[in-house]
Design a protein around this motif. Structure first.
Motif, PDB file in Angstrom:
ATOM      1  N   ALA A 102      -2.812  82.119  -1.905  1.00 20.81           N
ATOM      2  CA  ALA A 102      -2.418  81.031  -2.805  1.00 20.81           C
ATOM      3  C   ALA A 102      -2.208  79.736  -2.023  1.00 20.81           C
ATOM      4  N   ALA A 103      -1.579  79.831  -0.856  1.00 16.28           N
ATOM      5  CA  ALA A 103      -1.379  78.635  -0.031  1.00 16.28           C
ATOM      6  C   ALA A 103      -2.711  78.048   0.397  1.00 16.28           C
ATOM      7  N   ARG A 104      -3.658  78.922   0.769  1.00 20.78           N
ATOM      8  CA  ARG A 104      -4.980  78.446   1.181  1.00 20.78           C
ATOM      9  C   ARG A 104      -5.696  77.748   0.012  1.00 20.78           C
ATOM     10  N   ALA A 105      -5.551  78.287  -1.183  1.00 24.75           N
ATOM     11  CA  ALA A 105      -6.173  77.663  -2.360  1.00 24.75           C
ATOM     12  C   ALA A 105      -5.575  76.273  -2.615  1.00 24.75           C
ATOM     13  N   ILE A 106      -4.275  76.136  -2.404  1.00 26.42           N
ATOM     14  CA  ILE A 106      -3.633  74.825  -2.600  1.00 26.42           C
ATOM     15  C   ILE A 106      -4.134  73.834  -1.561  1.00 26.42           C
ATOM     16  N   TYR A 107      -4.262  74.278  -0.321  1.00 25.17           N
ATOM     17  CA  TYR A 107      -4.777  73.379   0.716  1.00 25.17           C
ATOM     18  C   TYR A 107      -6.208  72.935   0.396  1.00 25.17           C
TER      19      TYR A 107
ATOM     20  N   LEU B  53      -4.306  68.570   9.074  1.00 22.47           N
ATOM     21  CA  LEU B  53      -3.563  69.122  10.201  1.00 22.47           C
ATOM     22  C   LEU B  53      -2.627  70.242   9.754  1.00 22.47           C
ATOM     23  N   ALA B  54      -1.959  70.042   8.621  1.00 20.67           N
ATOM     24  CA  ALA B  54      -1.084  71.101   8.103  1.00 20.67           C
ATOM     25  C   ALA B  54      -1.890  72.340   7.739  1.00 20.67           C
ATOM     26  N   TYR B  55      -3.081  72.132   7.191  1.00 20.20           N
ATOM     27  CA  TYR B  55      -3.959  73.260   6.839  1.00 20.20           C
ATOM     28  C   TYR B  55      -4.332  74.046   8.102  1.00 20.20           C
ATOM     29  N   ALA B  56      -4.700  73.334   9.155  1.00 18.71           N
ATOM     30  CA  ALA B  56      -5.068  74.005  10.405  1.00 18.71           C
ATOM     31  C   ALA B  56      -3.862  74.726  11.025  1.00 18.71           C
ATOM     32  N   GLU B  57      -2.708  74.099  10.983  1.00 20.91           N
ATOM     33  CA  GLU B  57      -1.513  74.757  11.516  1.00 20.91           C
ATOM     34  C   GLU B  57      -1.181  76.018  10.724  1.00 20.91           C
ATOM     35  N   PHE B  58      -1.391  75.953   9.405  1.00 18.83           N
ATOM     36  CA  PHE B  58      -1.151  77.145   8.576  1.00 18.83           C
ATOM     37  C   PHE B  58      -2.062  78.300   8.999  1.00 18.83           C
ATOM     38  N   GLU B  59      -3.334  77.998   9.216  1.00 31.34           N
ATOM     39  CA  GLU B  59      -4.257  79.053   9.641  1.00 31.34           C
ATOM     40  C   GLU B  59      -3.845  79.598  11.009  1.00 31.34           C
ATOM     41  N   GLY B  60      -3.317  78.724  11.859  1.00 28.88           N
ATOM     42  CA  GLY B  60      -2.852  79.202  13.153  1.00 28.88           C
ATOM     43  C   GLY B  60      -1.625  80.091  13.016  1.00 28.88           C
TER      44      GLY B  60
ATOM     45  N   GLY C 246      -2.485  83.545  12.179  1.00 21.40           N
ATOM     46  CA  GLY C 246      -3.295  84.223  13.174  1.00 21.40           C
ATOM     47  C   GLY C 246      -4.785  84.027  13.051  1.00 21.40           C
ATOM     48  N   ARG C 247      -5.257  83.146  12.198  1.00 25.14           N
ATOM     49  CA  ARG C 247      -6.687  82.904  12.012  1.00 25.14           C
ATOM     50  C   ARG C 247      -7.071  81.648  12.799  1.00 25.14           C
ATOM     51  N   TYR C 248      -7.123  81.801  14.136  1.00 31.18           N
ATOM     52  CA  TYR C 248      -7.376  80.644  15.006  1.00 31.18           C
ATOM     53  C   TYR C 248      -8.814  80.149  14.881  1.00 31.18           C
TER      54      TYR C 248
END
Length: 880
Positions: free
Chosen positions: A424-429, A448-455, A458-460
């Motif tokens: 759900a968070a990814r869909a919002i981003y 940047l927040a989207y990339a930090e979320f993926e980090g 654990g999805r680097y």
């Protein structure tokens, strides 16, 4: 008949229609009894029934006479009959009707006022009616015991010819407590003010004041208002008067409270709080609502106490009452419910105020974020999600007041942290990066927040792909010419959409290259850095990071090439850390093995360095020459540096230069440097250098030069402020001088004090003179004059221009003794500095003091046995 009346009788008999004859007769009988004068008036009016003057005199006299009788006496009725007889002939005279009405007012014949008024209005033309209405309405309105039926009837008739007096009618109705009729008339006034501009000009009160009066009537006399639709009227007022919305809502609530419709009043208050758009109106409605609930609680508490008292009384009598116990339980439950409702209302206040501010500006991002925090504090996740959703729908990016990206990031973070729902968070981003952004900075923050979320999850690799996607150059720029290509696009060009300028964000590229360096290879990271340089989005920090990466990998020449490309991109002050790092690493790499190349680098760096930033580069160059080059070049750099760096930094350069010269060539080689420093530095610097120079000469045993240096430094040291200097000189003279030198020191001290005091006096005199002339004062004298003025005994000395604090000391030298020459007032060591330091051969000193053999000892020979002064080592403080 008296004897004197015969002549007058003959006149009135002879000329019965002569008004003059009757008036002369009445004047003759002015002392007669009232009955005689009345009889004479009756005879005259019988002959002259149409004489207004005769009737007026007769009625005036009768009215004055009857005022001494009580209103119940028959004389009042007799006078009333006279008025009636007069009006048979004088009914077209408005004055006669006014006199009759005034008589009735005095007689308190209220029942006869209205019929007489009707007859007067029927008899007189309509142009004269206003003269009748004014006293009648004034009398009716001023009755001690009002008669509303008569007053209302008269006012209603009067409004037909004078509708502009409706405001006075309203005041009368409120005075006689006809509130329903008053409310109706107020509604008519408000309709007139809204629809008829000509009639509205006659209304003296502003429209909003009429509304406030109507609201007051409604809230205070609600049960008596039957003729107007109160709720409809007040709701209409809410739409028309934006500045009185809170008052209108509270009036409507009070109206239902007075009708005992409490649930309806509560609904009105809730509706009002949900409708107002200003905090002031909300405060009015909320406070009225709280006061209502508080009053209800107090009433229920009182009822509960009374019920408990009755229950206790019944229990004391030994008889139970089940119905009373049930009532007590119901009251207790109702009280608990009302208390919880009251508490809930108080707890909702922050949310209600927030809703008001959002109605004012739906694009206020700060208030939406506050609302989210309120729901989070209450642990209401459903409303948190609903608030985020409503906010993102309501906020317009172009008019957003606040950081719009924080809504998107907060929404996604809520699902990530509270809901543990990464999808759900990814869909919002994804929605956020595709939506319209308020600015390119806002869009960068979302990526940047989207990339930090993926980090964080654990999805680097996904984070790296996201940043690569964010920094992709839009297609329309790929085929453009060089001057309109990607490198020419400006990050701050508001003419382009934020999404089209995203690839020019240094923050995104910095995050991208950091992640690429952590996850990729050296070659892939270099490719990213090269793309950054091509797009001209590099920052000094990125250049330093790129060069540092290459240095760590021992690609030294490539790193130096990166430094040079970065230096071409930036100017001062941003390029200073690049030069610092470049020169440091270059010297560390090659040391003294590439002297020509290193010196060329330093020359290039120094040529383009502005004065405020030159000091650091000069010190680096000097350190390099000291370690790997020649001392001559080192001292040449010192000589150039003191001319280039700011005055505040020159003293430090001189200090380093003196220390270096002492270490290489010995202490004597520092004398020319000291002299140059004293000549070029400002007052504070020259003072410090003079004292260090004096310590040096003292350590070397040259008392004459040390004393001259103290004398030279004294001109910078006012005795009232720099007491430490004078104490040091006094100590010097006590240890190494004699009575003459000590007296000379005191003379110089007095001269310096007098000079500084005269400067202050001149400043005060100039300011007072300028104030007296009412003219702006001229530029005040500088803190110090030319140092040649310090000799107060020099006659006819020309006044030089004032000197500034930063002017070199040598240009502002002051002669301290009569006949002293201008210039540096101590024994100079050499004429040149840089040219003789390396050779070690002292140059001749043109200003040296010639001392013959007779000066070496006292003429009396008293000091011939004095042992020579020992020469000690130079104190370390001289070079610090």
């Amino acid at each position: 008949m008296e004897e004197g009346d015969v002549a007058f009788e003959e006149d009135v008999v002879t000329e019965p229609y002569s008004l003059r004859a009757w008036l002369r007769y009445l004047k003759h009988k002015r002392s007669a009894a009232a009955e005689a004068r009345d009889a004479l008036y009756e005879r005259a009016l019988a002959a002259l029934p149409g004489s207004y003057k005769m009737w007026r005199r007769y009625l005036t006299e009768r009215v004055q006479r009857v005022r001494s009788f009580p209103v119940t006496a028959d004389q009042w009725a007799a006078v009333g009959n006279v008025f009636e007889r007069a009006l048979v002939f004088m009914h077209k005279m408005p004055r006669m009707w006014l006199c009759y009405l005034e008589f009735l007012f005095a007689w308190h014949a209220v029942s006869r006022v209205r019929p007489v008024t009707d007859r007067a209005l029927q008899a007189l033309p309509i142009t004269q009616h206003a003269r009748i209405w004014e006293p009648v309405l004034e009398y009716v309105s001023g009755l001690a015991v009002p008669i509303p039926a008569t007053g209302v009837s008269l006012w209603r008739r009067y409004l037909n010819i004078a509708p502009a007096r409706r405001e006075d009618y309203v005041e009368y109705l409120m005075a006689v407590e006809h509130y329903d009729e008053a409310a109706k008339e107020l509604v008519v006034l408000l309709d007139t003010a809204a629809s008829d501009s000509d009639a509205a000009e006659a209304i003296t009160k502003p429209r909003h004041e009429l509304w406030l009066l109507l609201c007051s009537l409604i809230s205070e006399h609600a049960p008596e208002l039957k003729s107007i639709p109160v709720e409809a009227i007040l709701r209409t007022g809410v739409t028309q008067f934006s500045d009185q919305v809170g008052t209108l809502w509270t009036s409507l609530g009070d109206y239902f409270i007075r009708l005992a419709q409490f649930d309806k009043a509560r609904d009105v208050y809730e509706e009002g709080m949900a409708a107002v758009t200003t905090v002031r109106d909300f405060t009015l409605v909320f406070d009225a609502y709280v006061q209502f609930e508080d009053a209800m609680l107090s009433t229920k508490l009182q009822m509960l106490d009374e019920a408990r008292a009755k229950a206790e009384a019944g229990a004391g009598g030994g008889s139970g009452n089940g119905a009373l116990d049930r009532d007590l339980v119901e009251l207790d439950a109702d009280l608990q419910l009302r208390f919880e409702r009251y508490q809930h209302l108080i707890d909702r206040r922050p949310l209600l105020v927030n809703a008001v501010l959002l109605r004012q500006n739906p694009s206020n991002v700060h208030e939406w974020l506050k609302r989210v925090e309120l729901y989070k504090a209450a642990q209401d996740g459903v409303n948190v999600v609903d608030t985020y959703t409503r906010a993102l729908e309501a906020v317009e990016p172009a008019t957003a007041a606040g950081p719009l990206h924080e809504l998107w990031i907060g929404f996604a973070s809520f699902y990530e942290l509270a809901g543990q729902d990464a999808d759900a968070a990814r869909a919002i981003y994804e929605r956020a990066v595709a939506a319209d952004a308020a600015s390119v900075d806002s869009l960068v923050a979302i990526w940047l927040a989207y990339a930090e979320f993926e980090g964080r999850v654990g999805r680097y690799d996904a984070a790296l792909a996201l940043l690569q996607r964010a920094t992709t150059i839009p297609k329309q720029f790929l085929s453009s010419a060089r001057r309109t290509g990607p490198a020419a696009v400006s990050y701050y060009d508001d003419g382009l959409a934020p999404a089209l300028r995203l690839f020019k964000s240094s923050k995104l590229w910095a995050a991208y290259v950091d992640l690429a360096e952590a996850l990729g290879t050296l070659e892939s990271t270099k490719a990213v850095y090269e793309e950054i340089l091509e797009l001209r989005v590099a920052t000094p920090k990125l250049i330093l990071n790129y060069a540092g990466m290459l240095l760590d990998a021992e690609y030294f020449e490539q790193a130096f090439a990166v430094f040079e490309r970065g230096i071409e991109l930036f100017g001062y002050p941003h390029v200073l850390p690049l030069w610092r790092a470049y020169l440091t690493h270059f010297v560390r790499r090659y040391g003294g093995s590439a002297l020509m190349r290193t010196r060329q680098l330093f020359t290039t760096a120094l040529q383009g360095a502005p004065r405020p930033y030159a000091k650091e580069l000069y010190l680096q160059a000097i350190a390099f020459e000291a370690e790997h080059g020649s001392h001559k070049r080192e001292f040449d750099l010192y000589a150039k540096a003191v001319d280039v760096v700011p005055t505040a930094d020159a003293q430090e350069i001189y200090t380093r230069w003196i220390k270096a010269a002492a270490g290489v060539h010995g202490v004597s080689a520092t004398r020319p440097i000291y002299e140059q420093a004293i000549a070029k530095l400002n007052d504070s610097g020259a003072r410090a250098m003079s004292l260090k120079y004096a310590q040096l000469e003292l350590a070397m045993g040259d008392l004459v030069r040390a004393r001259a240096l103290y004398a030279h430094a004294s001109q910078f040291c006012p005795p009232d402020r720099d007491k430490a200097f004078w104490a040091e000189w006094e100590k010097f003279e006590s240890n190494h001088g004699n009575e003459d030198t000590f007296r000379e020191m005191l003379r110089i001290k007095r001269s310096v004090r007098a000079q500084y005091h005269s400067i202050i006096s001149d400043d005060v005199i100039a300011a007072v003179a300028a104030a007296r002339k009412d003219a702006p004062p001229s530029a005040p004298p500088s803190r110090k004059r030319d140092r040649t003025e310090l000799d107060a005994d020099a006659p006819g000395a020309a006044m030089p221009p004032p000197a500034s604090e930063d002017e070199p000391a040598a240009k502002r030298h002051v002669s301290l003794a009569p006949g002293a020459s201008r210039g540096i007032q101590f024994v100079a060591s050499s004429a040149s500095i840089a040219g003789n330091v390396d050779d070690g051969v002292p140059a001749p000193n043109p200003d040296a003091i010639a001392m013959d053999d007779s000066d070496d000892s006292d003429s009396d020979g008293d000091d011939g046995d004095e042992p020579p002064m020992p020469v000690g080592s130079v104190p370390e403080g001289v070079f610090s």
